[in-house]
Write a protein that holds these residues in place. Sequence first.
Motif, mmCIF file in Angstrom:
data_model
loop_
_atom_site.group_PDB
_atom_site.id
_atom_site.type_symbol
_atom_site.label_atom_id
_atom_site.label_comp_id
_atom_site.label_asym_id
_atom_site.label_seq_id
_atom_site.Cartn_x
_atom_site.Cartn_y
_atom_site.Cartn_z
ATOM 1 N N PHE A 128 46.468 49.132 3.802
ATOM 2 C CA PHE A 128 47.707 49.899 3.754
ATOM 3 C C PHE A 128 47.453 51.407 3.857
ATOM 4 C CE2 PHE A 128 51.111 51.922 1.280
ATOM 5 C CZ PHE A 128 52.225 51.397 1.905
ATOM 6 N N ASP A 129 46.466 51.877 3.092
ATOM 7 C CA ASP A 129 46.198 53.324 3.074
ATOM 8 C C ASP A 129 45.549 53.800 4.374
ATOM 9 O OD1 ASP A 129 44.181 51.615 2.154
ATOM 10 O OD2 ASP A 129 43.105 53.224 1.150
ATOM 11 N N MET A 130 44.716 52.969 4.991
ATOM 12 C CA MET A 130 44.013 53.403 6.195
ATOM 13 C C MET A 130 44.870 53.286 7.455
ATOM 14 S SD MET A 130 41.260 54.661 5.222
ATOM 15 C CE MET A 130 39.966 54.702 6.440
ATOM 16 N N ALA A 131 46.041 52.672 7.322
ATOM 17 C CA ALA A 131 46.941 52.592 8.480
ATOM 18 C C ALA A 131 47.619 53.937 8.724
ATOM 19 C CB ALA A 131 47.993 51.509 8.241
ATOM 20 N N TYR A 132 47.745 54.732 7.656
ATOM 21 C CA TYR A 132 48.511 55.980 7.770
ATOM 22 C C TYR A 132 47.852 57.091 8.601
ATOM 23 C CZ TYR A 132 52.611 54.843 5.055
ATOM 24 O OH TYR A 132 53.801 54.312 4.656
ATOM 25 N N PRO A 133 46.590 57.444 8.322
ATOM 26 C CA PRO A 133 46.038 58.614 9.045
ATOM 27 C C PRO A 133 46.125 58.545 10.575
ATOM 28 C CG PRO A 133 44.639 58.035 7.185
ATOM 29 C CD PRO A 133 45.643 56.940 7.309
ATOM 30 N N PHE A 187 39.186 45.346 15.471
ATOM 31 C CA PHE A 187 38.936 44.642 14.212
ATOM 32 C C PHE A 187 40.151 44.735 13.287
ATOM 33 C CE2 PHE A 187 34.911 42.541 14.269
ATOM 34 C CZ PHE A 187 34.415 42.959 15.481
ATOM 35 N N TRP A 188 39.979 45.148 12.046
ATOM 36 C CA TRP A 188 41.118 45.051 11.103
ATOM 37 C C TRP A 188 42.230 46.025 11.490
ATOM 38 C CZ3 TRP A 188 39.388 40.790 9.712
ATOM 39 C CH2 TRP A 188 38.053 40.597 9.381
ATOM 40 N N GLY A 189 41.884 47.029 12.261
ATOM 41 C CA GLY A 189 42.888 47.977 12.722
ATOM 42 C C GLY A 189 43.977 47.325 13.567
ATOM 43 N N LEU A 190 43.635 46.163 14.118
ATOM 44 C CA LEU A 190 44.601 45.433 14.941
ATOM 45 C C LEU A 190 45.828 45.000 14.142
ATOM 46 C CD1 LEU A 190 44.611 44.588 17.872
ATOM 47 C CD2 LEU A 190 43.534 42.436 17.233
ATOM 48 N N ASP A 191 45.626 44.751 12.829
ATOM 49 C CA ASP A 191 46.740 44.291 11.995
ATOM 50 C C ASP A 191 47.870 45.317 11.915
ATOM 51 O OD1 ASP A 191 45.322 42.023 11.619
ATOM 52 O OD2 ASP A 191 44.950 42.288 9.470
ATOM 53 N N LEU A 228 46.752 47.370 -0.183
ATOM 54 C CA LEU A 228 45.816 48.361 -0.716
ATOM 55 C C LEU A 228 44.782 47.569 -1.519
ATOM 56 C CD1 LEU A 228 45.979 51.497 -0.735
ATOM 57 C CD2 LEU A 228 46.999 51.314 -2.986
ATOM 58 N N SER A 229 43.511 47.866 -1.349
ATOM 59 C CA SER A 229 42.503 47.134 -2.100
ATOM 60 C C SER A 229 42.242 47.815 -3.433
ATOM 61 C CB SER A 229 41.204 47.048 -1.303
ATOM 62 O OG SER A 229 40.248 46.354 -2.069
ATOM 63 N N ALA A 230 42.455 47.067 -4.515
ATOM 64 C CA ALA A 230 42.236 47.627 -5.852
ATOM 65 C C ALA A 230 40.759 47.577 -6.236
ATOM 66 C CB ALA A 230 43.078 46.863 -6.875
#
Lengths: 190, 81
Positions: A51-56, A77-81, A93-95
């Motif tokens: 969730f957090d890395m989708a923003y920048p 890779f995971w950015g595709l989501d 978000l990973s806790a």
Amino acid sequence: MSTEPSSTADGAPPSAAELQARVEELEETVADLDADDAQQKMTIVATQGTFDMAYPPLILASTAAAFGWDVVVFHTFWGLDILHEEKSQNLQLSAVGNPNMPMPNALAALPGMDRLATRMMENRIDDNGTATIEELIDLSLEQGVDLQACQMTIELMEYDEDDFYDDVTVGVGAATALQHMAESDIQLLV
Amino acid sequence: MSANDDVTETLDVKGASCPMPVVKTKSAIDDVPEGGVLEVLSTDKGSMSDIDGWAAGTSGVELLEQVEDGDVYKHYVEKTA
């Protein structure tokens, strides 16, 4: 293109007409170079799907488009989501292993903690008037940002091309990304 | 003469934060006729620097004035081409 000064076969200096033609040719080349330089280009490679890395990448891409730049975001890779219509609504978000989280890992690892942390962040984003991921994707596409989905990853994750937002570019690979990077003023890996 | 005498259109992005003030300003200026002035109302403190930077890096626009009015940051952008 040859940079040798033109001359006749017998070594005589070039005629005025030849020089004139040469000057015109060079002027055209310079004009083309100026036109190429007029628009800034940026390529972002988005590899993360939390969730957090989708923003920048989305914030930078939509802002760059507002500058009138030519922007490509290559999602792999995971950015595709981020581009996956269903999964993008449910990025987490990973806790665990997140030093920014105000809880120890032993607690963060409990079931439902990622969901809780994500919900808290979503609320803060809403309170702050920060756009949602979906809004940023729509804005970016509206402004002509080229959001690209890595074909290899689509197949690796067994996604369908129809799973992605309309106007997302599919059928592209590393070579396409590199080509854009080589032409770009700015290249970022997120 | 103050820039806000010549306002052609007003964009209200109060409550929205980065990157919305800049992105919405860009969309709105596209609809302003040449010579027109767009007034942007924002509550985002970062908009003072961001809209300044955007205007400096964008052709065909000129930032005329920025005013801090209580909680609202007002920006006046002219469409020059």
